[in-house]
Motif scaffolding. Structure first.
Motif, PDB file in Angstrom:
ATOM      1  N   ASP A   3      88.926  46.275  71.435  1.00 20.62           N
ATOM      2  CA  ASP A   3      88.192  45.280  70.640  1.00 20.62           C
ATOM      3  C   ASP A   3      87.083  45.899  69.798  1.00 20.62           C
ATOM      4  N   VAL A   4      86.751  47.153  70.073  1.00 18.24           N
ATOM      5  CA  VAL A   4      85.593  47.789  69.436  1.00 18.24           C
ATOM      6  C   VAL A   4      86.055  48.904  68.510  1.00 18.24           C
ATOM      7  N   SER A   5      85.659  48.821  67.241  1.00 18.95           N
ATOM      8  CA  SER A   5      86.043  49.849  66.282  1.00 18.95           C
ATOM      9  C   SER A   5      84.806  50.617  65.814  1.00 18.95           C
ATOM     10  N   ALA A   6      85.042  51.713  65.128  1.00 20.17           N
ATOM     11  CA  ALA A   6      83.943  52.561  64.673  1.00 20.17           C
ATOM     12  C   ALA A   6      83.287  52.053  63.387  1.00 20.17           C
ATOM     13  N   ASP A   7      83.863  51.033  62.745  1.00 18.51           N
ATOM     14  CA  ASP A   7      83.326  50.615  61.449  1.00 18.51           C
ATOM     15  C   ASP A   7      82.606  49.269  61.462  1.00 18.51           C
ATOM     16  N   LYS A   8      82.546  48.608  62.638  1.00 21.22           N
ATOM     17  CA  LYS A   8      81.808  47.350  62.707  1.00 21.22           C
ATOM     18  C   LYS A   8      81.368  47.093  64.141  1.00 21.22           C
ATOM     19  N   VAL A   9      80.414  46.190  64.287  1.00 23.09           N
ATOM     20  CA  VAL A   9      79.954  45.826  65.629  1.00 23.09           C
ATOM     21  C   VAL A   9      80.722  44.608  66.117  1.00 23.09           C
ATOM     22  N   LEU A  10      80.784  44.456  67.413  1.00 24.01           N
ATOM     23  CA  LEU A  10      81.419  43.309  68.043  1.00 24.01           C
ATOM     24  C   LEU A  10      80.341  42.490  68.727  1.00 24.01           C
ATOM     25  N   LYS A  11      80.269  41.221  68.403  1.00 25.50           N
ATOM     26  CA  LYS A  11      79.326  40.319  69.065  1.00 25.50           C
ATOM     27  C   LYS A  11      79.941  39.876  70.384  1.00 25.50           C
ATOM     28  N   THR A  12      79.168  39.981  71.442  1.00 27.68           N
ATOM     29  CA  THR A  12      79.635  39.591  72.766  1.00 27.68           C
ATOM     30  C   THR A  12      78.446  39.060  73.553  1.00 27.68           C
ATOM     31  N   GLN A  15      73.157  36.516  77.616  1.00 22.94           N
ATOM     32  CA  GLN A  15      72.408  37.270  76.607  1.00 22.94           C
ATOM     33  C   GLN A  15      73.364  37.775  75.533  1.00 22.94           C
ATOM     34  N   SER A  16      73.068  37.457  74.279  1.00 22.65           N
ATOM     35  CA  SER A  16      73.900  37.894  73.161  1.00 22.65           C
ATOM     36  C   SER A  16      73.688  39.383  72.912  1.00 22.65           C
ATOM     37  N   LEU A  17      74.800  40.116  72.771  1.00 27.88           N
ATOM     38  CA  LEU A  17      74.772  41.566  72.547  1.00 27.88           C
ATOM     39  C   LEU A  17      75.679  41.925  71.382  1.00 27.88           C
ATOM     40  N   ILE A  18      75.452  43.111  70.844  1.00 28.18           N
ATOM     41  CA  ILE A  18      76.431  43.709  69.947  1.00 28.18           C
ATOM     42  C   ILE A  18      76.817  45.055  70.543  1.00 28.18           C
ATOM     43  N   VAL A  19      78.092  45.352  70.461  1.00 32.54           N
ATOM     44  CA  VAL A  19      78.618  46.607  70.980  1.00 32.54           C
ATOM     45  C   VAL A  19      79.336  47.312  69.840  1.00 32.54           C
ATOM     46  N   ALA A  20      79.240  48.633  69.828  1.00 35.28           N
ATOM     47  CA  ALA A  20      79.873  49.426  68.768  1.00 35.28           C
ATOM     48  C   ALA A  20      80.324  50.761  69.336  1.00 35.28           C
ATOM     49  N   LYS A  21      81.207  51.388  68.600  1.00 34.37           N
ATOM     50  CA  LYS A  21      81.644  52.740  68.945  1.00 34.37           C
ATOM     51  C   LYS A  21      80.996  53.693  67.952  1.00 34.37           C
ATOM     52  N   VAL A  22      80.261  54.641  68.476  1.00 34.19           N
ATOM     53  CA  VAL A  22      79.586  55.641  67.644  1.00 34.19           C
ATOM     54  C   VAL A  22      80.095  57.004  68.111  1.00 34.19           C
ATOM     55  N   GLY A  23      80.903  57.638  67.270  1.00 31.49           N
ATOM     56  CA  GLY A  23      81.578  58.859  67.697  1.00 31.49           C
ATOM     57  C   GLY A  23      82.552  58.501  68.802  1.00 31.49           C
ATOM     58  N   ASP A  24      82.433  59.155  69.946  1.00 26.17           N
ATOM     59  CA  ASP A  24      83.284  58.857  71.100  1.00 26.17           C
ATOM     60  C   ASP A  24      82.571  57.985  72.134  1.00 26.17           C
ATOM     61  N   LYS A  25      81.385  57.495  71.781  1.00 22.48           N
ATOM     62  CA  LYS A  25      80.538  56.770  72.722  1.00 22.48           C
ATOM     63  C   LYS A  25      80.499  55.272  72.390  1.00 22.48           C
ATOM     64  N   TYR A  26      80.480  54.437  73.419  1.00 20.22           N
ATOM     65  CA  TYR A  26      80.304  52.999  73.239  1.00 20.22           C
ATOM     66  C   TYR A  26      78.845  52.658  73.526  1.00 20.22           C
ATOM     67  N   CYS A  27      78.251  51.848  72.676  1.00 17.96           N
ATOM     68  CA  CYS A  27      76.830  51.527  72.768  1.00 17.96           C
ATOM     69  C   CYS A  27      76.625  50.024  72.620  1.00 17.96           C
ATOM     70  N   ALA A  28      75.520  49.523  73.200  1.00 13.93           N
ATOM     71  CA  ALA A  28      75.218  48.097  73.090  1.00 13.93           C
ATOM     72  C   ALA A  28      73.716  47.871  72.992  1.00 13.93           C
ATOM     73  N   ILE A  29      73.342  46.913  72.147  1.00 12.76           N
ATOM     74  CA  ILE A  29      71.949  46.475  72.032  1.00 12.76           C
ATOM     75  C   ILE A  29      71.928  44.947  71.983  1.00 12.76           C
ATOM     76  N   ALA A  30      70.751  44.401  72.177  1.00 18.54           N
ATOM     77  CA  ALA A  30      70.592  42.950  72.069  1.00 18.54           C
ATOM     78  C   ALA A  30      70.888  42.523  70.634  1.00 18.54           C
ATOM     79  N   ASN A  31      71.503  41.377  70.482  1.00 12.35           N
ATOM     80  CA  ASN A  31      71.821  40.823  69.162  1.00 12.35           C
ATOM     81  C   ASN A  31      70.635  39.982  68.685  1.00 12.35           C
ATOM     82  N   LYS A  32      69.471  40.627  68.634  1.00 16.84           N
ATOM     83  CA  LYS A  32      68.250  39.905  68.296  1.00 16.84           C
ATOM     84  C   LYS A  32      67.249  40.868  67.656  1.00 16.84           C
TER      85      LYS A  32
END
Length: 121
Positions: A11-20, A25-42
């Motif tokens: 569900d997670v690509s390197a060119d956009k964030v995924l809202k989840t 708590q609303s988050l966004i998750v993304a793939k940066v290089g080979d790593k998956y990362c998440a921050i608050a969607n706020k």
């Protein structure tokens, strides 16, 4: 803290964030290089959502006021740069910031188990 599934790797690509979300708590998750990362969607500026912001090179730009944040750390890299995408002169940036100092976004450590991604909340 509870471990919560937030997405599947497919569900997670390197060119956009995924809202989840995780535990409400609303988050966004993304793939940066080979790593998956998440921050608050706020965005910490006015609490507006970041998910529809421009995402490139591991950085999300707030679509409302142009603040930029690293998706893997939540670190603020630029603070209140524009108004709904329109660049502003320095004196206007200070007015739009309304005295608020640059602030980081809460970040979450993402773990992967098979094809599932989890965060601790």
């Amino acid at each position: 803290m509870a471990k919560v599934k937030i997405a599947a790797t497919a569900d997670v690509s390197a060119d956009k964030v995924l809202k989840t979300s995780a535990n409400g708590q609303s988050l966004i998750v993304a793939k940066v290089g080979d790593k998956y990362c998440a921050i608050a969607n706020k965005c910490p500026h006015f609490g507006l959502p970041l998910a529809k912001g421009k995402f490139e090179n591991g950085v999300i730009t707030c679509p409302f006021h142009g603040s930029k944040f690293e998706v893997c750390t939540g670190k603020s890299t630029e603070w209140v740069d524009s108004f709904v995408g329109i660049p502003m002169p320095d004196f206007a940036k200070k007015a739009i910031a309304m005295g608020k100092a640059p602030t980081d976004v809460k970040s979450f450590t993402v773990s992967q188990e098979g094809s599932d991604l989890f965060v601790e909340v």
